[in-house]
Write an enzyme that holds these catalytic residues in place. Structure first.
Site, mmCIF file in Angstrom:
data_model
loop_
_atom_site.group_PDB
_atom_site.id
_atom_site.type_symbol
_atom_site.label_atom_id
_atom_site.label_comp_id
_atom_site.label_asym_id
_atom_site.label_seq_id
_atom_site.Cartn_x
_atom_site.Cartn_y
_atom_site.Cartn_z
ATOM 1 N N GLY A 16 0.823 -1.195 0.000
ATOM 2 C CA GLY A 16 0.000 0.000 0.000
ATOM 3 C C GLY A 16 0.858 1.245 0.000
ATOM 4 C CG ASN A 17 -0.482 4.628 -1.273
ATOM 5 O OD1 ASN A 17 -1.250 5.301 -0.595
ATOM 6 N ND2 ASN A 17 -0.841 4.073 -2.438
ATOM 7 C CB SER A 18 1.964 7.183 3.450
ATOM 8 O OG SER A 18 3.042 6.325 3.755
ATOM 9 C CB SER A 19 -2.929 7.957 0.178
ATOM 10 O OG SER A 19 -4.060 8.778 0.008
ATOM 11 C CB ALA A 76 -2.077 7.533 -3.382
#
Length: 412
Positions: A211-214, A278
């Site tokens: 995943g990502n930090s959005s 994102a």
């Protein structure tokens, strides 16, 4: 520190105003509560005085030597009424001055925001609709109520939005009072905005993912801004850390592939499409149906493949040439010049009409309530028009993004 007048009309939703008052004070604002006499039936004077740290009155005759019915409105930076009942809307629209709150509304020279709450039939009644239209025509910001549980078993439009949502509107108006005419006029009425929100997740197995930090804050801010300005809003929502505004159509997704399919549906017939989500750029070549077990101290190897390019796909799929597609580019640029250079290349590569640039990194942008953006708009000669950088809260910057999008849309 801003001076805020919190008006409270006599509806059951007055209890929510207690939380709103605490949030306003936590933000550092000096808050004066002006309830109606009916409001005190739901929440007593002692509660308002204890939470605000100020005396509370409903009458123009209390401390008359200080002329409170004129002074309070003149000195305020914002007058916010939550809840605003059907009766309060009617009295405000007709210029009544029969208690302290209506006098404050008549004398206020600052922005005025009303957040109605009432039963559905009252909100949809022609008289209430006419009163709302009158107030908006005079520059008053009227926030549409939420849809949900009302008093008793009733449900429908008329619910007071949650305090966090009302606070977001108040923060925006205090930070950017120049937006008030657009909010009051509902200048995006008749337009449809599709926006993606949050970060996608690509599963390795049933419990692990890439995943990502959005946090989803920027996407939700765009959805909120569009809704406040009267647009019909469709949101495709991946993983988020915060709740979104009410009054919008929401479809939940998980992966980038799901996001792309949902956004293609949401974009059909939309005037503006904002890809604020994102999406993960890579996904596992294969996903295990069972949890991947550790074997001693050995590591593991995961083969990744690229995910679909959702933004470029939306550009390719649009049927109406007047539809505006907005992309986001989160870059780890060393300075503004590099950021713009990276943005120019991406604008050409993606083919979108507007690109929102921001520099990201540890402690920057993701999860924060503020941001700094630069807008790149495609020019007729194939180049890019640079607007920015602009710093501020994500809610305020969302309006700047919408302004840029609508300007492109109107050029057609």
């Amino acid at each position: 520190m801003s001076r805020v007048v919190l008006g409270v009309a006599g509806g059951i939703a007055a209890y929510k105003a207690c939380e709103l008052l605490r949030r306003l004070r936590d933000d550092g604002h000096d808050v004066t509560v002006v309830p109606t006499e009916a409001a005190l039936t739901f929440v007593g004077r002692a509660t308002w005085e204890a939470l605000s740290g100020r005396p509370v009155s409903t009458s123009v005759w209390t401390d008359a030597y200080e002329v409170p019915h004129v002074r309070i409105g003149r000195e305020a930076d914002l007058v916010l009424v939550a809840p605003a009942t059907a009766d309060l809307l009617a009295r405000a629209a007709t210029g009544r001055a029969d208690d302290l709150l209506t006098n404050v509304l008549l004398t206020a020279t600052c922005p005025v925001v009303l957040s109605p709450a009432m039963h559905t039939e009252m909100w949809l009644n022609a008289a209430t609709r006419a009163n709302v239209a009158t107030l908006r025509s005079r520059g008053v910001v009227v926030v549409d109520p939420a849809v949900g549980r009302l008093t008793g078993a009733d449900s429908g439009p008329g619910r007071l939005p949650e305090p966090a949502e009302i606070l977001a509107v108040a923060r925006t108006v205090l930070a950017a009072p120049a937006l008030v005419p657009a909010l009051a006029a509902q200048d995006l009425a008749g337009l449809t905005v599709a926006v993606s929100v949050g970060g996608t997740r690509e599963h390795l197995d049933p419990v692990r993912f890439l995943g990502n930090s959005s946090s989803g804050r920027m996407g939700w801010a765009v959805a909120r801004a569009a809704r406040l300005r009267g647009a019909s809003v469709r949101a495709v929502v991946a993983h988020t850390d915060v709740d979104g505004p009410s009054g919008i159509d929401v479809e939940r997704v998980g992966s980038t592939a799901e996001l792309g399919a949902a956004m293609t549906r949401a974009a059909k017939g939309a005037d503006v499409v904002v890809m604020a989500a994102a999406p993960a750029d890579f996904t596992p070549a294969s996903t295990s149906e069972v949890k991947i077990k550790k074997t001693g101290d050995a590591g593991t190897t995961v083969t990744l493949v690229q995910t679909p390019d959702v933004l470029h796909g939306l550009v390719e799929a649009r049927e109406d040439p007047r539809q505006v597609v907005v992309g986001f580019a989160a870059e780890t640029a060393v300075d503004q010049a590099e950021l713009v250079a990276l943005g120019r290349a991406k604008l050409v590569r993606k083919g979108c009409d507007l690109l929102v640039l921001n520099t990201v990194g540890l402690g920057l942008v993701f999860g924060r309530e503020d941001n700094e953006i630069t807008l790149l708009a495609r020019s007729d000669d194939g180049g890019a028009v640079v607007d920015g950088p602009h710093a501020g809260s994500k809610d305020v910057l969302a309006h700047r993004i919408l302004d840029g999008s609508v300007a492109v849309h109107r050029r057609g």
